[in-house]
Design a protein around this motif. Sequence first.
Motif, PDB file in Angstrom:
ATOM      1  N   ASP A 108       0.840  -1.203   0.000  1.00  0.00           N
ATOM      2  CA  ASP A 108       0.000   0.000   0.000  1.00  0.00           C
ATOM      3  C   ASP A 108       0.870   1.245   0.000  1.00  0.00           C
ATOM      4  OD1 ASP A 108      -1.213  -2.344   1.301  1.00  0.00           O
ATOM      5  OD2 ASP A 108      -2.974  -1.085   1.596  1.00  0.00           O
ATOM      6  N   VAL A 109       1.889   1.270   0.899  1.00  0.00           N
ATOM      7  CA  VAL A 109       2.792   2.419   0.985  1.00  0.00           C
ATOM      8  C   VAL A 109       3.543   2.606  -0.335  1.00  0.00           C
ATOM      9  CG1 VAL A 109       4.916   3.242   2.075  1.00  0.00           C
ATOM     10  CG2 VAL A 109       3.053   2.359   3.486  1.00  0.00           C
ATOM     11  N   ALA A 110       4.066   1.525  -0.897  1.00  0.00           N
ATOM     12  CA  ALA A 110       4.827   1.625  -2.144  1.00  0.00           C
ATOM     13  C   ALA A 110       3.975   2.221  -3.254  1.00  0.00           C
ATOM     14  CB  ALA A 110       5.342   0.247  -2.548  1.00  0.00           C
ATOM     15  N   ARG A 111       2.746   1.748  -3.397  1.00  0.00           N
ATOM     16  CA  ARG A 111       1.905   2.220  -4.503  1.00  0.00           C
ATOM     17  C   ARG A 111       1.421   3.658  -4.291  1.00  0.00           C
ATOM     18  NH1 ARG A 111       1.312  -3.348  -4.355  1.00  0.00           N
ATOM     19  NH2 ARG A 111      -0.212  -3.351  -2.644  1.00  0.00           N
ATOM     20  N   MET A 112       1.321   4.104  -3.029  1.00  0.00           N
ATOM     21  CA  MET A 112       0.998   5.510  -2.781  1.00  0.00           C
ATOM     22  C   MET A 112       2.157   6.409  -3.199  1.00  0.00           C
ATOM     23  SD  MET A 112      -1.243   5.651   0.745  1.00  0.00           S
ATOM     24  CE  MET A 112      -0.432   4.335   1.657  1.00  0.00           C
ATOM     25  N   ILE A 113       3.399   5.982  -2.946  1.00  0.00           N
ATOM     26  CA  ILE A 113       4.558   6.779  -3.358  1.00  0.00           C
ATOM     27  C   ILE A 113       4.712   6.744  -4.874  1.00  0.00           C
ATOM     28  CG2 ILE A 113       7.057   7.032  -3.145  1.00  0.00           C
ATOM     29  CD1 ILE A 113       6.815   5.925  -0.302  1.00  0.00           C
ATOM     30  N   PHE A 114       4.468   5.587  -5.511  1.00  0.00           N
ATOM     31  CA  PHE A 114       4.496   5.519  -6.970  1.00  0.00           C
ATOM     32  C   PHE A 114       3.474   6.496  -7.563  1.00  0.00           C
ATOM     33  CE2 PHE A 114       5.927   0.822  -6.561  1.00  0.00           C
ATOM     34  CZ  PHE A 114       7.246   1.215  -6.464  1.00  0.00           C
ATOM     35  N   TYR A 115       2.287   6.555  -6.954  1.00  0.00           N
ATOM     36  CA  TYR A 115       1.266   7.515  -7.403  1.00  0.00           C
ATOM     37  C   TYR A 115       1.803   8.939  -7.294  1.00  0.00           C
ATOM     38  CZ  TYR A 115      -2.591  10.812  -6.947  1.00  0.00           C
ATOM     39  OH  TYR A 115      -3.397  11.914  -7.073  1.00  0.00           O
ATOM     40  N   PHE A 116       2.406   9.285  -6.148  1.00  0.00           N
ATOM     41  CA  PHE A 116       2.855  10.660  -5.906  1.00  0.00           C
ATOM     42  C   PHE A 116       3.869  11.103  -6.954  1.00  0.00           C
ATOM     43  CE2 PHE A 116       5.689  13.819  -4.147  1.00  0.00           C
ATOM     44  CZ  PHE A 116       4.827  14.733  -3.558  1.00  0.00           C
ATOM     45  N   VAL A 117       4.902  10.274  -7.204  1.00  0.00           N
ATOM     46  CA  VAL A 117       5.962  10.709  -8.122  1.00  0.00           C
ATOM     47  C   VAL A 117       5.473  10.695  -9.565  1.00  0.00           C
ATOM     48  CG1 VAL A 117       7.801   9.990  -6.563  1.00  0.00           C
ATOM     49  CG2 VAL A 117       6.973   8.383  -8.300  1.00  0.00           C
ATOM     50  N   THR A 118       4.362  10.033  -9.826  1.00  0.00           N
ATOM     51  CA  THR A 118       3.755  10.083 -11.159  1.00  0.00           C
ATOM     52  C   THR A 118       2.869  11.320 -11.297  1.00  0.00           C
ATOM     53  OG1 THR A 118       3.790   7.668 -11.307  1.00  0.00           O
ATOM     54  CG2 THR A 118       2.295   8.835 -12.790  1.00  0.00           C
ATOM     55  N   ARG A 119       1.957  11.508 -10.367  1.00  0.00           N
ATOM     56  CA  ARG A 119       1.031  12.654 -10.429  1.00  0.00           C
ATOM     57  C   ARG A 119       1.784  13.984 -10.426  1.00  0.00           C
ATOM     58  NH1 ARG A 119      -0.938  16.769 -10.668  1.00  0.00           N
ATOM     59  NH2 ARG A 119      -2.918  17.581  -9.850  1.00  0.00           N
ATOM     60  N   TYR A 120       2.886  14.080  -9.673  1.00  0.00           N
ATOM     61  CA  TYR A 120       3.580  15.357  -9.523  1.00  0.00           C
ATOM     62  C   TYR A 120       4.979  15.333 -10.142  1.00  0.00           C
ATOM     63  CZ  TYR A 120      -0.302  15.919  -6.340  1.00  0.00           C
ATOM     64  OH  TYR A 120      -1.570  15.979  -5.812  1.00  0.00           O
ATOM     65  N   GLU A 121       5.168  14.528 -11.200  1.00  0.00           N
ATOM     66  CA  GLU A 121       6.507  14.368 -11.763  1.00  0.00           C
ATOM     67  C   GLU A 121       7.061  15.684 -12.305  1.00  0.00           C
ATOM     68  OE1 GLU A 121       6.838  11.638 -14.982  1.00  0.00           O
ATOM     69  OE2 GLU A 121       5.914  12.969 -16.437  1.00  0.00           O
ATOM     70  N   SER A 122       6.217  16.565 -12.836  1.00  0.00           N
ATOM     71  CA  SER A 122       6.725  17.812 -13.404  1.00  0.00           C
ATOM     72  C   SER A 122       7.121  18.825 -12.337  1.00  0.00           C
ATOM     73  CB  SER A 122       5.670  18.435 -14.329  1.00  0.00           C
ATOM     74  OG  SER A 122       4.486  18.743 -13.598  1.00  0.00           O
ATOM     75  N   GLN A 123       6.777  18.559 -11.067  1.00  0.00           N
ATOM     76  CA  GLN A 123       7.091  19.483  -9.983  1.00  0.00           C
ATOM     77  C   GLN A 123       8.208  18.967  -9.075  1.00  0.00           C
ATOM     78  OE1 GLN A 123       2.674  19.203  -9.796  1.00  0.00           O
ATOM     79  NE2 GLN A 123       2.938  20.871  -8.346  1.00  0.00           N
ATOM     80  N   LEU A 124       8.665  17.734  -9.284  1.00  0.00           N
ATOM     81  CA  LEU A 124       9.579  17.106  -8.336  1.00  0.00           C
ATOM     82  C   LEU A 124      10.865  17.899  -8.142  1.00  0.00           C
ATOM     83  CD1 LEU A 124       9.332  13.258  -9.041  1.00  0.00           C
ATOM     84  CD2 LEU A 124       8.418  14.549  -7.111  1.00  0.00           C
ATOM     85  N   GLN A 125      11.390  18.532  -9.203  1.00  0.00           N
ATOM     86  CA  GLN A 125      12.666  19.236  -9.069  1.00  0.00           C
ATOM     87  C   GLN A 125      12.573  20.457  -8.157  1.00  0.00           C
ATOM     88  OE1 GLN A 125      14.751  20.003 -12.722  1.00  0.00           O
ATOM     89  NE2 GLN A 125      14.441  17.920 -13.494  1.00  0.00           N
ATOM     90  N   SER A 126      11.329  20.906  -7.856  1.00  0.00           N
ATOM     91  CA  SER A 126      11.157  22.022  -6.920  1.00  0.00           C
ATOM     92  C   SER A 126      10.916  21.541  -5.494  1.00  0.00           C
ATOM     93  CB  SER A 126       9.977  22.905  -7.357  1.00  0.00           C
ATOM     94  OG  SER A 126       8.743  22.195  -7.260  1.00  0.00           O
ATOM     95  N   PHE A 127      10.833  20.211  -5.292  1.00  0.00           N
ATOM     96  CA  PHE A 127      10.615  19.650  -3.959  1.00  0.00           C
ATOM     97  C   PHE A 127      11.958  19.333  -3.304  1.00  0.00           C
ATOM     98  CE2 PHE A 127       6.332  17.579  -5.414  1.00  0.00           C
ATOM     99  CZ  PHE A 127       5.784  18.847  -5.524  1.00  0.00           C
ATOM    100  N   SER A 128      11.894  19.043  -1.990  1.00  0.00           N
ATOM    101  CA  SER A 128      13.061  18.518  -1.274  1.00  0.00           C
ATOM    102  C   SER A 128      13.094  17.003  -1.395  1.00  0.00           C
ATOM    103  CB  SER A 128      13.011  18.923   0.199  1.00  0.00           C
ATOM    104  OG  SER A 128      13.022  20.331   0.337  1.00  0.00           O
ATOM    105  N   SER A 129      14.280  16.425  -1.306  1.00  0.00           N
ATOM    106  CA  SER A 129      14.412  14.982  -1.507  1.00  0.00           C
ATOM    107  C   SER A 129      13.944  14.175  -0.313  1.00  0.00           C
ATOM    108  CB  SER A 129      15.866  14.628  -1.818  1.00  0.00           C
ATOM    109  OG  SER A 129      16.058  13.228  -1.780  1.00  0.00           O
ATOM    110  N   GLY A 130      14.355  14.570   0.912  1.00  0.00           N
ATOM    111  CA  GLY A 130      14.007  13.793   2.093  1.00  0.00           C
ATOM    112  C   GLY A 130      14.576  12.386   2.066  1.00  0.00           C
ATOM    113  N   ASN A 131      15.649  12.171   1.294  1.00  0.00           N
ATOM    114  CA  ASN A 131      16.263  10.840   1.142  1.00  0.00           C
ATOM    115  C   ASN A 131      15.311   9.826   0.530  1.00  0.00           C
ATOM    116  OD1 ASN A 131      18.903  11.386   2.281  1.00  0.00           O
ATOM    117  ND2 ASN A 131      17.855  11.558   4.249  1.00  0.00           N
TER     118      ASN A 131
END
Length: 694
Positions: free
Chosen positions: A196-219
């Motif tokens: 469940d956790v893995a697929r929620m993170i996969f969703y996040f980096v897909t839905r917001y892929e064009s904004q990721l470079q403005s986010f922090s990494s958080g490792n």
Amino acid sequence: MSPNFKKMKRFLSFLVFSFAVIISNAQAPAGYYDNAAGLTGANLKTALKTIITNGHASGISYNDLWTAYQTTDRDQHYENDGTILDIYSENPTGADPYNYTYGSSQCGGTNGPEGYCYNREHIVPQSLFNDALPMRSDAHFVRASDQKVNSERGNFPFGNVSSPTFQSQNGSKKGSSSSPGFSGTVFEPINEFKGDVARMIFYFVTRYESQLQSFSSGNMLDTSNSPTSWKGIVQWELDVLLAWNALDPVSPTEISRNNATYVFQGNRNPYIDNPNYVNLVWGAAVIDNQAPTAPTNLTVTSSNTNSVSLSWTASTDNVGVTGYNIYVNGTLHSTVTGTTATVSGLSSGTTYSFYVIAKDASNNLSPQSNTVQGTTTTDTQAPTAPANLAVTGTSNNSVSLSWTASTDNVGVTGYNIYLNGTFHSTLPGTSATVSGLNPSTTYSFYVVAADAANNLSTQSNTAQGTTTAIPPAGTNCGTEDFSTIPANANNYTTRTWTNNGITWTATDARTDQTINGRAIVIRTGSLTSSTITNGIQSITLTTQLPFSDNGGTLTVRVNGNIVGTAPYSTTVQTTTISNINVSGNAVLSITNSNNQRVGIDDLSWTCGTLSTKDLNVEKAQYQLYPNPVKNHQIFIKGEKLDKIKTAEIYNLNGQLLKKIEKPFIHSNKIEVRELTKGTYILKTDEFSTKFIID
């Protein structure tokens, strides 16, 4: 997890996976994923991003998530009781440790132990995207969660834990990482919810892929501009999530939540609808089934009175050894990462048996090493006497002490505190507060040091301390004017300060506003005190909305129980809540659950007391004897004494002096040796009565 449950879950998972296309056609609109057909890798991920961005409703607020949870985060598959489904507390194979009912026990910050209230857990921490919308209110990855576990998880990435420093009641844990590529702190949910956790993170980096470079990494997020940054997840974290996705396939619970979230906000998680998208985008997980070789040449290198030191030759592994489990007398003792260890906390003059087992990141375990025996030495030397014992403070029910540490050839393990010549308690440090004392009474104290072999020092000097008198009930007992809150700041976070001997914690709070003086402003959080002595009879506080928000009410609790509410609006309002009548120790909490920015100032309270009915004998079928009390014991006559749950003893000022759980389970007497001459009240859940110690 029981074998039958495992079989059932594997069967359900097989059905979900095998009929993914059929299920997705039944759930998503016809043609929803047509534009992703035939694509792989970065192209597929971008196509899915476009699909799930279209239709994602705008204007959803953070507060709207509470409404979403009415349908998205309810238990319809485990107990099927409609309670809040929290992946950090759900027990898939038995009774949950606690449950939350929708519409109650909601909270915005951290203000209690596990099971106290639930809030909103961002699986991808909101600090990585600066609390911005629409990410902050995206229900696909913001889950209802116990506030204590949510706080413990904090901003840490997800990974496999080697040595837990925290574990929730369902087994979710925090600790140092055993995942290759990262050695920091990580959080690990139970196996049931890793996919469940893995697929929620996969969703996040897909839905917001064009904004990721403005986010922090958080490792965890890949926010670089490297050739592989399109994956959206740093490689070590991606390896973990791919393995979790394979370990825990899509469940009926996830399908139901995906459908409900689609109704709420108009888009879907494609990795739940079509589980094969994960492999088509990122590739299949690398599964490690090969165990390390056994550690060899285990030997005892030294020993003392309470420890044995070991060393061994390292194991080898196809991926890499992440740690060694050390067993003492056949029981797991600890885990280390190197090839040496000192096993402490042992008894002196005792022989122990040791062996070591290696493990890798997939928790494959090696055969055990050879077994060795080690014997601790015997310690007969006592510590030196503690020195300079002094009274450092008093209250109406406590005396605080400090002293100079003793020395010992091995090490002092604790200090025994004696009250009026009788052992009271043992503490590890060189200061202590002795509580549960009577007001206006002089007590004598001395301290004796002990080591691990229980060798005892001679006693320290004797010090005397006199407790203060209890203020009369109803008089002003405490104030908080917020003059010592942290420096002015307009961001919302947790603030902590101490004033008049009380430590306050304000969550989701800012410190730059005033009412009559400096004020604390709570958004969706709470203001909570440390322990307040002398009880609480009434509470007074002043409120005002410093900004253009809507009016409402704050919830006021004492010891976790709601005692009243305090209204707020754009005008200054002062509210007094009376007839609280809480005696003894109390914790005061003021909660704002309405997402309005509320200022609080001029908080005060009066001392508590027992209510009038507690001073009268109730239920004449119970009788206390002898009265006055003889030989430091009171006896109770009556039927079904063993059914009484608690007994409390108060003085006439309403101060709780003693509390006993199941007081009459073994006999009908209570020891009152610690009480001095005077009149007291015995209060149980069945009756209350006065008694005299002569």
